[in-house]
Design an enzyme around this catalytic site. Sequence first.
Site, short mmCIF file in Angstrom:
data_model
loop_
_atom_site.label_atom_id
_atom_site.label_comp_id
_atom_site.label_asym_id
_atom_site.label_seq_id
_atom_site.Cartn_x
_atom_site.Cartn_y
_atom_site.Cartn_z
N ASP A 146 -10.81 37.09 10.56
CA ASP A 146 -10.82 35.72 10.17
C ASP A 146 -9.99 34.74 11.09
O ASP A 146 -9.74 33.35 10.93
CB ASP A 146 -9.91 35.44 8.88
N HIS B 130 -2.92 33.71 11.32
CA HIS B 130 -3.57 32.67 11.72
C HIS B 130 -3.47 31.52 10.74
O HIS B 130 -3.65 30.57 11.47
CB HIS B 130 -5.15 33.27 11.69
#
Length: 391
Positions: A122, A333
């Site tokens: 992701d 992230h």
Amino acid sequence: MIKAHIVNHTHWDREWYFTAMDALVLSEQLFTDAITELEKNPEASFVLDGQLSILDDYLALYPEKLSNIQALIAKKQLFIGPWFTQSDAFHAHAESILRNGMIGVFESKKYGEYMDIGYLPDTFGFNAQVPAILEQLGLDTFIFWRGIHLGKHVSSPYFKWQGLNGKSEVYAVNMPQGYGTGMLLEPTKEFVEGRLDPAIEFIQQFGDNREVLIPSGNDQLAIIKDFSEKITKINTIGKYTYELSTYADFLEYVKALPDLETYQGEFRSPVLARVHKTIGSSRMDIKLKSAQLEAKLLYRIEPLLVIAKKAGIHISERLLMTAWKKVLEGAAHDSLGGCVSDTVAEDILHRFKEAEEIADSIENTISQKTSRSFGTQQSGNTTLQYSANDF
């Protein structure tokens, strides 16, 4: 007949619009259920998102589960690591990403074998030197979703990605529809004809691949129960062949493919998935503090620890690792991207504060002990200067 490798997994955001403590409460239920399901069904397997920090959090609640986890990993039913957290790959320093993998690999030893795949499902795009970082970690495979432009960068989702040095190279697998392609797997005509079969046909437009990867999971999703039975029923409905598989099994197929394309460069395209470019300027206090701490640990504390060791001063590397862990928890992230709630942002900055306190204390301790060993503490006008050039 096209064969689909279906891999059961969860993608676990340790923090996002919810806090790490919110995620911990949810993991207490979901991870316990996963262990129970895997022990009940020895043919089943589950990927715990390629990051170790979430398993460490769970084990702090249930230390008695360590032997269960070790047994499932040994039987290749539970896959963990190789990362400590699911790192950002643009705003984090390259050496920080490398240490993320180093700590993940090192810390996985208490559990057993780690998943030796550069798995970042992701992360919001990738810098061009990720293959070189993976090579340093001893990894030659990479699985990802975001940032690729199929038909421009490469024609097939299965290819070789080469670093800018022209030497570092990994086998790369892209998931064109993301890590949730086969989520909530159901053996119904509606699900198979409406989701699974079309997913294979979507992937097939990017090359005539006789085998394809279908990840089955999504954000904070539990293990799919009775997975093998559901696959058996799906095979009576679908147009293609579906089988319970692992990422490692599928990568063996990819490695054997002849004439794989080679790509060199970054992945920053939003064609198949958003890469959230605008987060590059969001919550700059987090990004700037992270960069400051990375620089302090890399260019000040780590060289000082080497100097101290050569001078016979022992300070445990575990302290350095603890500081890095607090930085890396903020390098995930979502966290470093800054797409988090205000409460989470406060948590990140607090961990950064703790990391800096550890770093400063290490430096002060080394300075005091070095001064004492050189007999300079008695003099009020002596300057002690360090140089890392020879280390």
